[in-house]
Design a protein around this motif. Structure first.
Motif, mmCIF file in Angstrom:
data_model
loop_
_atom_site.group_PDB
_atom_site.id
_atom_site.type_symbol
_atom_site.label_atom_id
_atom_site.label_comp_id
_atom_site.label_asym_id
_atom_site.label_seq_id
_atom_site.Cartn_x
_atom_site.Cartn_y
_atom_site.Cartn_z
ATOM 1 N N GLN A 73 31.447 -6.403 4.961
ATOM 2 C CA GLN A 73 31.029 -5.405 5.642
ATOM 3 C C GLN A 73 30.340 -4.179 4.689
ATOM 4 N N LYS B 72 31.668 1.346 13.863
ATOM 5 C CA LYS B 72 32.258 0.196 12.983
ATOM 6 C C LYS B 72 33.368 0.826 11.931
ATOM 7 N N ASP B 75 36.744 0.896 13.165
ATOM 8 C CA ASP B 75 36.851 -0.499 13.753
ATOM 9 C C ASP B 75 36.637 -0.584 15.114
ATOM 10 N N SER B 77 33.589 -1.403 16.729
ATOM 11 C CA SER B 77 32.496 -2.031 16.977
ATOM 12 C C SER B 77 33.056 -3.382 17.521
#
Lengths: 405, 366
Positions: A73, B72, B75, B77
């Motif tokens: 990510q 996101k 954390d 998402s």
């Protein structure tokens, strides 16, 4: 799903020339430049070049590297199709699998992975280089030339050429000869260990190479010479810019120092070509009332009460009052207790330099310049209060001296 | 884990915040060199294992949307649940602002009905603190209370409500404009989803808008209200003066230790900045400095956000400089709050006073 380009990043090497730094981590996971780890450079280059499918070949001490890459990510490599994949050696049908025997064998063992994406081109990268490069330009050159293999090269000073794999080229930059560390180089174009292959061709050569019992299964030693011998069209892609192999303690220290001088070509503040990293969640850095910081980088989570000059300080580092850090690389979580002096040194992750200790010294202090070198304190090594670590000395995490070969 | 649902009220309007809230709500104001105020409440929830959080918003929420994104970086998402952004307006008249929390909750009632957790924690996005919300829920369950109200040992700045608390933690009175006695309300509440829905229905039916007045004061004899004493650092910011003072408190190590306790890290939007570079001849002391800055001049007693450039020969002291602001050479900046992307051109001298810091609005060129 078909992808035009897949990148394969060789990250399995032991990194033995980094000695104590790679005791428990793979070389690409070594902290660099304050915020980064070495692998952030090739991974960010991939994303910035528009390559969204990357295989990372791991073998030696992979746990920290695996956890660092995670879902990919931070590099925007958490794709629904493609993305970043960790590829360790595995056991195939009938105990077929083995450890990766060489760079080419590592790719050979993952032919199945590459075939999933049915790519036209495969880019082979190393996990131990610091540089910013647009791989798309190399792939473009590869496409236009119609070559089977394109090798990224850069001009090096002639006196250094004998240390590299040298490409001898014709007037159109077609590679006519490859010499590994030639004593009398005919050219100063050094291979950077970055290749672009047409996948069909490479696949064929990987299979043939695997069948050769005397092959070392290495790109530089086997695949490239074999292709050349067969008269395949191979071209050089000239790269100009900052590039450094950080496979040794000295080159790792050098590259960190290079990063401080942005005009040297390694500009990590450039918004056009960002280098991404997995950043730990830390508070901003705090500089105390007696802090003196000059020509250095400091990263979040650090507390600086002393002096930092010409140094690279990673996150969560503490530099106590009256302590001084000069010409050094301090990795995450290290503590430099009050009054300690660290000069010309690499201080590993989580190391503790006791109060008043002295680590390393400048080259001007050395009686015999050949005996001088940077001091290295391994990760989590504890240096006692008042202890002296001489220049060129290296200690592992248990405070045992390790000799450079 | 995942026993509690978070709801954050994030529509704080506050005229005394002047230019700082011209384009944003109080809750999304940059704070502490790399955060937005809401990061503290949101992180407190995530660190307690809260997996679903609804953010109630109204007006000027572009900056909040831009900051939170898909969630996101926290954390949040998620395929199921995670972060839910809830722009809402009063049911009876969508053109005006909420008159109280109960009116805001009534506007998102259908969302609350679908909550999958048994408990709900309600909190303000503009309260800066690092709360152990897991402990709060544990104490709520242990005490058998209907509502647990989090409070500070004393009245905190900017908050007038106090609770009078009995020895067993029961709240005996809720005082709107109390004196120095009692505990300071932190407007953070834990209750069951079932009770919350009952309260919404009852208040909606009686046209009651205020949680404070209708529920805490109006039902204190009917409901068991329990006080959870939070002893950590908490700041409620309602004016530029508060903002400046509370920000400067961050230069104290005890305040930082409290807010940035390593077990409960504060999360924020990741920007992938490089480490901050300090040039030769720069001087930077007693300051909180984020990543991504280039400091070539002098910085003292200041809070510097991500991506700020202080050129050689510039002097910045007692200032708060927000992200990507550029301070050119020869500038003297003192007692100022420079918002995002401000440019202070060569040689300018700008000075406020500690009691009245100068606010330079977003994108301005001085």
């Amino acid at each position: 799903m078909k992808k035009e380009v897949v990148a394969m990043l060789l990250a399995g090497g032991q990194g033995s020339r980094l000695y104590v730094l790679t005791g428990k981590v793979a070389k690409p996971a070594i902290p660099f430049g304050g915020k980064y780890r070495i692998i952030d450079f090739p991974l960010s280059n991939c994303v910035n070049s528009g390559i969204d499918t990357v295989g990372v070949l791991t073998q030696y001490q992979p746990l920290e590297l695996n956890s660092y890459i995670g879902s990919g990510q931070p590099w925007d490599l958490d794709q629904s199709e493609g993305g970043v994949h960790i590829l360790p050696p595995y056991v195939a049908q009938g105990d077929q699998g083995t450890w990766y025997k060489g760079t080419a064998n590592a790719i050979y063992q993952n032919i199945g992975f590459i075939d999933l994406y049915d790519p036209e081109y495969v880019v082979i990268l190393s996990g131990d280089h610091i540089y910013k490069m647009d791989y798309a330009k190399m792939v473009d050159r590869h496409k236009r030339s119609g070559a089977a293999c394109t090798i990224s090269v850069m001009e090096v000073p002639w006196d250094e050429a004998p240390r590299f794999g040298i490409m001898n080229v014709d007037g159109e930059d077609n590679v006519v000869e490859f010499e590994e560390k030639p004593r009398n180089p005919k050219s100063n174009l050094a291979s950077m260990g970055i290749y672009c292959f047409s996948w069909k061709e490479l696949r064929k050569y990987l299979v043939e190479d695997e069948g050769d019992p005397v092959s070392q299964n290495d790109f530089g030693k086997n695949i490239i010479p074999n292709m050349l011998a067969d008269g395949k069209k191979m071209v050089a892609y000239r790269f100009a810019g900052y590039w450094k192999d950080v496979g040794t303690l000295d080159s790792l220290w050098d590259a960190n120092m290079d990063m401080l001088a942005r005009e040297g070509g390694l500009d990590v503040f450039d918004n056009e070509w960002p280098i991404y990293a997995r950043a730990p969640r830390k508070a901003p850095a705090f500089l105390g009332q007696n802090a003196m910081v000059s020509h250095s980088v400091i990263t979040q989570g650090s507390t600086i009460e002393g002096t930092v000059e010409n140094s690279v300080v990673a996150h969560s580092v503490a530099v106590g009052a009256g302590a001084a850090v000069r010409y050094s690389v301090v990795m995450p979580g290290a503590v430099i207790a009050p009054g300690a002096v660290v000069e010309y040194a690499i201080v590993g992750e989580g190391a503790h330099i006791g109060a008043g200790a002295k680590v390393g010294a400048g080259p001007e202090t050395a009686k015999d310049p050949d005996q001088w070198g940077i001091a290295v304190v391994g990760p989590f090594c504890c240096i006692a209060d008042g202890e002296t670590v001489a220049p060129n000395k290296m200690l592992d995490r248990n405070h045992e001296e390790v000799l450079r070969k | 884990m995942n026993r509690m649902h978070g709801i954050i009220f994030a529509y704080g309007k506050c005229e005394k915040m002047q230019g700082l809230v011209e384009h944003r709500v109080v809750d999304s104001t940059p704070y502490a060199a790399r955060y937005r105020m809401i990061d503290f409440m949101l992180s407190s929830m995530v660190n307690a294992g809260v997996m679903d959080v609804g953010i109630v918003m109204q007006d000027k929420y572009q900056s909040m949307l831009d900051h939170l994104g898909s969630g996101k970086d926290w954390d949040l998402s998620r395929k199921h649940g995670g972060l839910r952004l809830l722009p809402a307006a009063p049911k009876s008249d969508p053109s005006r602002g909420f008159r109280g929390k109960m009116e805001a909750l009534a506007a998102i009632e259908s969302y609350i009905q679908r909550i999958r957790q048994e408990y709900v924690i309600l909190a303000n996005g503009a309260l800066v603190c690092n709360m152990p919300m897991g402990d709060i829920l544990d104490e709520h369950i242990r005490s058998g209370a209907d509502i647990t109200c989090v409070c500070a040992p004393r009245r905190i700045n900017g908050q007038s409500t106090t609770y009078l608390v009995a020895g067993d933690g029961t709240i005996t009175d809720v005082v709107s404009r109390g004196g120095e006695e009692g505990c300071g309300a932190l407007e953070t509440y834990v209750m069951s989803k079932k009770l919350l829905l009952e309260l919404i229905a009852e208040c909606d039916g009686h046209n009651e808008c205020s949680f404070h007045r209708a529920v805490l004061q109006g039902m204190k004899d009917r409901l068991k209200l329990h006080a959870y004493l939070f002893t950590g650092y908490a700041a409620r910011i309602l004016s530029v003066a508060d903002y400046y003072e509370r920000s400067m408190e961050l230069l104290r190590s005890d305040v930082r230790r409290d807010l940035f306790t390593p077990e409960r890290p504060i999360r924020t939007k990741d920007r992938s900045d490089a480490s901050t570079y300090y040039g030769p001849g720069s001087k930077c002391i007693s300051s909180l400095i984020s990543d991504g800055c280039i400091i070539e001049g002098e910085v003292e007693n200041s809070i510097i956000f991500r991506g700020v450039h202080v050129a050689k020969g510039a002097k910045v002291s007692d200032c708060i400089v927000m992200q990507d602001t550029v301070i050119h050479s020869g500038v003297t900046l003192k007692y100022a709050i420079a918002d995002k992307n401000v440019t202070i051109t060569e040689g300018r001298t700008l000075m406020g006073h500690s009691s009245y810091p100068l606010v330079i609005s977003k994108f301005s060129v001085v």
